[in-house]
Design an enzyme around this catalytic site. Structure first.
Site, PDB file in Angstrom:
ATOM      1  N   HIS A 159       0.710   1.637  12.503  1.00  0.00           N
ATOM      2  CA  HIS A 159       0.643   2.838  11.659  1.00  0.00           C
ATOM      3  C   HIS A 159      -0.641   2.823  10.833  1.00  0.00           C
ATOM      4  CE1 HIS A 159       1.842   6.034   8.880  1.00  0.00           C
ATOM      5  NE2 HIS A 159       1.576   5.215   7.884  1.00  0.00           N
ATOM      6  N   ARG A 167     -10.238   8.171   8.294  1.00  0.00           N
ATOM      7  CA  ARG A 167     -11.602   7.648   8.122  1.00  0.00           C
ATOM      8  C   ARG A 167     -12.203   7.404   9.509  1.00  0.00           C
ATOM      9  NH1 ARG A 167      -8.289   4.616   5.104  1.00  0.00           N
ATOM     10  NH2 ARG A 167      -8.421   2.976   6.655  1.00  0.00           N
ATOM     11  N   GLN A 179      -1.238  14.707   0.146  1.00  0.00           N
ATOM     12  CA  GLN A 179      -1.629  13.286   0.141  1.00  0.00           C
ATOM     13  C   GLN A 179      -3.114  13.109   0.434  1.00  0.00           C
ATOM     14  OE1 GLN A 179       0.418  11.029   3.179  1.00  0.00           O
ATOM     15  NE2 GLN A 179      -0.593   9.102   2.647  1.00  0.00           N
ATOM     16  N   LYS A 183       4.099  12.128  -2.183  1.00  0.00           N
ATOM     17  CA  LYS A 183       5.226  11.241  -1.861  1.00  0.00           C
ATOM     18  C   LYS A 183       6.378  11.353  -2.862  1.00  0.00           C
ATOM     19  CE  LYS A 183       3.039   8.478   1.273  1.00  0.00           C
ATOM     20  NZ  LYS A 183       3.564   8.104   2.593  1.00  0.00           N
ATOM     21  N   THR A 219       5.590   2.623   7.051  1.00  0.00           N
ATOM     22  CA  THR A 219       5.947   3.234   8.324  1.00  0.00           C
ATOM     23  C   THR A 219       5.818   2.227   9.457  1.00  0.00           C
ATOM     24  OG1 THR A 219       4.999   5.254   7.455  1.00  0.00           O
ATOM     25  CG2 THR A 219       5.483   5.215   9.813  1.00  0.00           C
ATOM     26  N   GLU A 269       8.567   9.394   7.272  1.00  0.00           N
ATOM     27  CA  GLU A 269       8.083   8.056   7.613  1.00  0.00           C
ATOM     28  C   GLU A 269       9.283   7.169   7.880  1.00  0.00           C
ATOM     29  OE1 GLU A 269       5.316   6.666   4.583  1.00  0.00           O
ATOM     30  OE2 GLU A 269       3.676   7.730   5.598  1.00  0.00           O
ATOM     31  N   TYR A 317       2.851  -1.219   3.242  1.00  0.00           N
ATOM     32  CA  TYR A 317       2.066  -0.561   4.301  1.00  0.00           C
ATOM     33  C   TYR A 317       1.938  -1.586   5.427  1.00  0.00           C
ATOM     34  CZ  TYR A 317      -1.691   2.763   5.715  1.00  0.00           C
ATOM     35  OH  TYR A 317      -2.466   3.715   6.331  1.00  0.00           O
ATOM     36  N   TYR A 360      -5.303  11.308  -2.601  1.00  0.00           N
ATOM     37  CA  TYR A 360      -4.988   9.869  -2.555  1.00  0.00           C
ATOM     38  C   TYR A 360      -6.120   8.949  -2.959  1.00  0.00           C
ATOM     39  CZ  TYR A 360      -7.327   8.423   1.811  1.00  0.00           C
ATOM     40  OH  TYR A 360      -8.235   8.086   2.769  1.00  0.00           O
ATOM     41  N   GLU A 388      10.995   3.869   7.930  1.00  0.00           N
ATOM     42  CA  GLU A 388      10.782   2.593   7.252  1.00  0.00           C
ATOM     43  C   GLU A 388      12.118   1.871   7.098  1.00  0.00           C
ATOM     44  OE1 GLU A 388       8.342   2.665   3.763  1.00  0.00           O
ATOM     45  OE2 GLU A 388       7.277   4.500   4.362  1.00  0.00           O
TER      46      GLU A 388
HETATM   47 MN    MN Z   1       5.579   5.074   3.231  1.00  0.00          MN
END
Ligand code: MN
Length: 392
Positions: free
Chosen positions: A112, A121, A218, A231, A327, A177, A107, A222, A179
């Site tokens: 991101h 949040r 998600q 995912k 991401t 995403e 992450y 999560y 990556e």
């Molecule tokens: Mn990812």
């Protein structure tokens, strides 16, 4: 770039991509061109790169030098005499390049992480307190990683409906995403951690990686243990793996890490990379549209730091494991690596062209990730990874 390809009656084997041509390394080996290098040419007859990767970096360097000599010798011989060793890429089928034992998704894209934190949040700090102290990650699902070009079926699952009631059905918030994926090139023994200065020795190569994500699933599932069914239905990996050494001209300093990480994560050399990345979408019946341009320089944590942190407690990496970066988003809205960010959590539809808008992916949409390094006349192509969404 190395990959696994087949064509006509030729079973999957190792190829080296050179422009639009693929050099068939099984055939090159049969012709005896690897005999003087002291390597076993049967590694090129395998349907995955793992045995080739296991030869180690000194052998890879000898092989690459040798291939460059063969390919650059335009005047003669090799191409003309052995034209059966070259196959046009339009004729081949590509296969997943490695047998993947384990997959971890980091992450490390800080913009991101901030964007998602703000959306998920809204009343708290966008970054959780640990973010600048360690490279956050979760263990993903290796079995559902597919090669570029494989269609992606929209997952069904459980999520909250508009009345905040748990409901079951096709995801209404399918996303991509952007990556990078690292292909691990060397194993460490269980119980042995990897030091920061040795970490890059464990990278065989780099790919583009699409961590398809069902945001509604998600968001509901999560907490507290992290991503699961949102995912694990599919992730897409490039067919071609770029040897890590090819990235050397693009090495740069990373962002200032403040607060300074604990000593085991401190790097002594530039360990980030200036690699341009883009996301292209193609709705059914339309041209390709570039919807985002960003750069690997926006990763907060380096590849080396990810490897060090992954193994600091003694976890053993294995040849063929995939470590994905998370991401990668830049600072402005044209540089976000997911639709979640580009559409501001579905509140602002993204205009693809005069006819089409998206908050999340529609059935039939194709997503293509591309990348490369370009500096002072040096160019490295990271290839691409593509997938088209099928109805659930
Ligand atoms: Mn990812």
């Amino acid at each position: 770039m190395y990959g696994i390809f087949s064509y006509d009656i030729a079973s999957p084997r190792v190829g080296y991509k050179h422009g639009r041509q693929i050099l068939d390394l099984e055939v090159v080996g049969l012709l005896g061109y690897f005999d003087d290098l002291g390597i076993d040419p049967t590694v090129f007859t395998k349907p995955v790169l793992n045995d080739f990767i296991a030869l180690g970096k000194p052998a890879h360097q000898r092989i690459r030098q040798h291939l460059k000599e063969l390919l650059n010798d335009e005047t003669i011989a090799f191409r003309h005499v052995h034209d059966q060793a070259f196959i046009d890429e339009s004729r081949v089928q590509m296969h997943l390049p490695v047998r993947i034992g384990n997959y971890t998704d980091f992450y490390a894209g800080i913009h991101h992480a901030e964007n998602v934190g703000r959306m998920f949040r809204p009343n708290a700090d966008p970054l959780l307190p640990n973010y600048r102290h360690l490279p956050v990650a979760y263990h993903g699902r290796a079995s559902s990683i597919v090669v570029s070009g494989t269609p992606i079926r929209r997952p069904v699952g459980q999520f909250l409906n508009a009345d905040n009631k748990p409901t079951f059905g096709p995801s209404q918030a399918l996303d991509f995403e952007l990556e990078l994926g690292l292909v691990i090139g060397k194993s460490n023994a269980l119980g042995e951690s990897i030091a920061i200065d040795e970490a890059e020795d464990y990278i065989f190569g780099v790919t583009l990686f699409n961590d398809w994500s069902a945001r509604d699933i998600q968001r509901w599932e999560y907490q507290p243990l992290g991503p699961f069914l949102g995912k694990n239905f599919a992730s897409s990996l490039s067919a071609w793996v770029v040897p890590f050494e090819d990235l050397e001209p693009f090495r740069i300093n990373g962002p200032q890490q403040e607060p300074t990480p604990l000593p085991y994560l401190q790097t002594t050399q530039p360990s980030h990379f200036d690699l341009e990345l883009e996301v292209i979408m193609q709705p059914v019946g339309y041209e390709q549209i570039v919807i985002s341009r960003t750069n690997a320089r926006y990763l907060y944590w380096s590849f080396a730091q990810m490897i060090v942190h992954h193994t600091v407690g003694g976890c053993n990496l294995q040849i063929g494991d995939i470590l994905a970066t998370g991401t990668i988003s830049g600072t402005d809205s044209g540089s976000y690596g997911s639709l979640l960010e580009l559409s501001q959590n579905g509140t602002r539809p993204l205009h693809l062209n005069t006819h089409e808008t998206r908050t999340f992916l529609n059935d039939g949409d194709t997503v293509l990730l591309r990348g490369g390094g370009f500096s002072d006349g040096i160019r490295v192509d990271l290839g691409d990874v593509a997938g088209t969404v099928l109805p659930s």
